[in-house]
Motif scaffolding. Structure first.
Motif, short mmCIF file in Angstrom:
data_model
loop_
_atom_site.label_atom_id
_atom_site.label_comp_id
_atom_site.label_asym_id
_atom_site.label_seq_id
_atom_site.Cartn_x
_atom_site.Cartn_y
_atom_site.Cartn_z
N ASP A 19 0.77 -1.05 -0.04
CA ASP A 19 -0.12 0.04 -0.01
C ASP A 19 0.87 1.09 0.06
N VAL A 20 0.37 2.33 -0.78
CA VAL A 20 1.24 3.58 -0.83
C VAL A 20 0.37 4.68 -0.44
N VAL A 21 1.27 5.17 0.76
CA VAL A 21 0.36 6.54 1.18
C VAL A 21 1.06 7.66 0.66
N ASP A 22 0.11 8.39 -0.10
CA ASP A 22 0.49 9.62 -1.06
C ASP A 22 0.64 10.70 -0.26
N TYR A 23 1.88 11.25 -0.20
CA TYR A 23 2.03 12.52 0.53
C TYR A 23 2.60 13.61 -0.16
N THR A 24 2.96 13.48 -1.34
CA THR A 24 3.82 14.71 -2.10
C THR A 24 3.65 14.44 -3.46
N LEU A 25 3.81 15.32 -4.44
CA LEU A 25 3.82 15.16 -5.65
C LEU A 25 5.62 15.51 -6.12
N GLU A 26 5.85 15.01 -7.19
CA GLU A 26 7.29 15.13 -7.77
C GLU A 26 6.97 15.28 -9.28
N GLY A 27 7.87 15.83 -9.82
CA GLY A 27 7.52 15.87 -11.28
C GLY A 27 8.89 16.72 -11.92
N THR A 28 8.67 17.24 -13.12
CA THR A 28 9.64 17.96 -13.82
C THR A 28 9.21 19.45 -14.16
N SER A 29 10.10 20.39 -13.81
CA SER A 29 9.60 21.80 -13.84
C SER A 29 10.66 22.40 -14.69
N ILE A 30 10.39 23.55 -15.35
CA ILE A 30 11.23 24.36 -16.25
C ILE A 30 12.09 25.49 -15.35
N ILE A 31 13.23 25.46 -15.61
CA ILE A 31 14.16 26.18 -14.90
C ILE A 31 14.55 27.47 -15.74
N VAL A 32 14.66 28.81 -15.28
CA VAL A 32 15.05 29.75 -16.07
C VAL A 32 15.88 30.80 -15.39
N PRO A 33 16.52 31.76 -15.90
CA PRO A 33 17.45 32.66 -15.10
C PRO A 33 16.48 33.51 -14.37
N LYS A 34 16.88 34.05 -13.17
CA LYS A 34 15.87 34.81 -12.34
C LYS A 34 15.36 36.01 -12.95
N GLY A 35 14.08 36.43 -12.79
CA GLY A 35 13.27 37.33 -13.54
C GLY A 35 12.50 36.68 -14.56
N ASN A 36 12.99 35.66 -15.24
CA ASN A 36 12.27 34.92 -16.35
C ASN A 36 12.40 35.88 -17.58
N PRO A 37 13.55 36.34 -18.18
CA PRO A 37 13.32 37.16 -19.33
C PRO A 37 12.58 36.84 -20.59
N HIS A 38 12.51 35.49 -20.74
CA HIS A 38 11.61 35.12 -21.97
C HIS A 38 10.22 35.00 -21.50
N ASP A 39 9.75 35.23 -20.38
CA ASP A 39 8.33 35.38 -19.98
C ASP A 39 7.85 33.93 -20.25
N ILE A 40 8.54 32.82 -19.69
CA ILE A 40 7.94 31.48 -19.97
C ILE A 40 7.26 31.00 -18.75
N HIS A 41 5.84 30.37 -19.10
CA HIS A 41 5.05 30.01 -17.94
C HIS A 41 4.57 28.61 -18.15
N LYS A 42 4.82 28.23 -19.18
CA LYS A 42 4.36 26.86 -19.62
C LYS A 42 5.32 26.33 -20.84
N ILE A 43 5.33 24.93 -20.93
CA ILE A 43 6.55 24.16 -21.94
C ILE A 43 6.14 24.62 -23.34
N SER A 44 4.90 24.98 -23.76
CA SER A 44 4.74 25.63 -25.03
C SER A 44 5.08 26.81 -25.36
N ASP A 45 5.44 27.39 -24.39
CA ASP A 45 6.25 28.96 -24.30
C ASP A 45 7.76 28.64 -24.71
N LEU A 46 8.38 27.51 -24.83
CA LEU A 46 9.41 27.11 -25.15
C LEU A 46 9.85 27.29 -26.76
N CYS A 47 8.61 27.04 -27.52
CA CYS A 47 8.66 27.26 -28.86
C CYS A 47 9.33 28.43 -29.32
N GLY A 48 10.37 28.46 -30.28
CA GLY A 48 11.11 29.54 -30.82
C GLY A 48 12.25 29.79 -29.84
#
Length: 302
Positions: free
Chosen positions: A128-157
Motif C-alpha cells: 500500500d502506498v500512502v501518497d503525501y507529495t507530488l514530484e515531477g519535472t519543472s522548467i528552470i529559467v534565469p531569475k526574472g524569467n526574461p523570456h516570460d516562460i510560464h508553460k512548456i509550449s512557451d519554449l517554442c522558438g
C-alpha cells in the motif's frame, strides 16, 4: 501540623495532576500526540516504540547522509520525526539498497519504506502506498524569467537544455514535435545536470527542465555570485505521487500514518517542512492511498 502538611501535599498533587492533564490535552490539540492514532499502530510497534524505515540515502533533499557520513538526514527523515511525535513512537532510518526496500517490507525487515518512492499501479499490487507529495519535472529559467516562460509550449522558438536519456529530454522532444515550423524548439543535450545549469547561466540555452524537488534544493543552495536561476512556478510535468510504502497486511500502521499526515497538514507542520526544503511546489492538499492511477498519463503536456 502533620494533618495540615498531608492536606497541603494532597492539594499540591491534585494541582499537578490537573496541570499535567491540561498539558496533555493542549498537546493533543496541537497535534503533538494523538492517543487515538497511537492505538491504531500494530501491537509489535506499540511494544517496541519503533518504526523501522527502509531508505537509500542518496537523493537530496529527500534523504542523504549528514556531515558525519552516518546520520541520515533530509526531508523524509524530518517528516518521519514529525509523524513520530504524533504517533508516540520513534521512526528509525535503516540504510538499504533501493531495490531491496519493498522486499524488505514483505520480509519484515522494515515496517515502511520512505526513499523518494513513486506510486505506480504495479507497485500498489505489492504494497500500500500512502501518497503525501507530488514530484515531477519543472522548467528552470534565469531569475526574472526574461523570456516570460510560464508553460512548456512557451519554449517554442527558444533553446532548451536537458540531460541525455532523461524524462525532461523526452518532454522537450514531445513539445518540439508540437511547435509551429516558424517557431522551432531547439534542444541541446548534456551529460549531467550541472552542465545544463552552466549552459543556462552562460546564455547557451534559454531554459532547461529537471526534477522539481532536487532542482529546488539545488537552487536553494546555489552560489550567490553570477546569474541566479529559478523555477517557473506552477509549471510541472511528468508529475506523480511519491509515497510511503506499507505492507498490505499492516492496515493499522497505514491508517495511523495517514492520520498523522492529515494532522500535520492541519497544524501547519507539513507546510513548514516543505517550505524549509524549498519543496512548496510539491505539496498536496489531501493525503490519499494507492492513488497512482490518477497520473497514468504523466507525459501529458499543456
Amino acid at each position: 501540623m502533620m494533618l495540615k502538611l498531608k492536606t497541603a501535599r494532597r492539594a499540591l498533587g491534585a494541582v499537578l495532576s490537573i496541570s499535567l492533564c491540561s498539558v496533555a490535552i493542549a498537546a493533543h490539540a496541537d497535534g503533538v500526540f494523538s492517543q487515538k492514532l497511537h492505538d491504531m499502530l500494530p501491537k509489535r510497534i506499540q511494544d517496541a516504540g519503533v518504526v523501522k524505515v527502509g531508505v537509500e540515502p542518496l537523493t537530496p533533499p529527500y534523504e542523504m547522509y549528514g556531515d558525519d557520513k552516518t546520520t541520515i538526514v533530509g526531508m523524509e527523515p524530518d517528516l518521519a520525526n514529525e509523524m513520530g511525535k504524533i504517533l508516540g513512537v520513534k521512526f528509525v532510518q535503516v540504510p538499504s539498497q533501493f531495490a531491496a526496500i519493498i522486499p524488505g517490507i514483505k520480509a519484515g525487515r522494515f515496517d515502511i519504506g520512505m526513499s523518494s518512492m513513486g506510486d505506480f499501479t504495479a507497485r500498489e499490487k505489492i504494497v500500500d502506498v500512502v501518497d503525501y507529495t507530488l514530484e515531477g519535472t519543472s522548467i528552470i529559467v534565469p531569475k526574472g524569467n526574461p523570456h516570460d516562460i510560464h508553460k512548456i509550449s512557451d519554449l517554442c522558438g527558444l533553446r532548451a537544455g536537458a540531460v541525455q536519456g532523461s524524462i525532461p529530454l523526452e518532454l522537450l522532444n514531445k513539445q518540439a514535435g508540437l511547435c509551429p515550423k516558424d517557431k522551432p524548439l531547439t534542444i541541446l543535450q548534456f551529460p549531467a545536470g550541472d552542465q545544463v545549469k552552466a549552459a543556462l547561466k552562460s546564455d547557451r540555452v534559454d531554459a532547461s527542465m529537471d526534477t522539481t524537488g532536487v532542482t529546488a534544493y539545488a537552487l536553494q543552495h546555489q552560489p550567490a555570485a553570477g546569474t541566479q536561476l529559478e523555477l517557473v512556478p506552477g509549471a510541472k510535468y511528468a508529475a506523480g505521487y511519491q509515497g510511503i510504502m506499507v505492507g498490505k497486511d499492516d492496515t493499522g500502521l497505514r491508517d495511523a500514518i495517514v492520520g498523522a499526515l492529515e494532522e500535520m497538514i492541519a497544524n501547519g507542520s507539513y507546510k513548514a517542512l516543505f517550505d524549509r526544503y524549498g519543496l512548496s511546489e510539491n505539496m498536496i492538499d489531501k493525503i490519499t492511498v494507492n492513488d497512482g492511477a490518477r497520473f497514468a498519463d504523466y507525459m501529458k503536456l499543456d
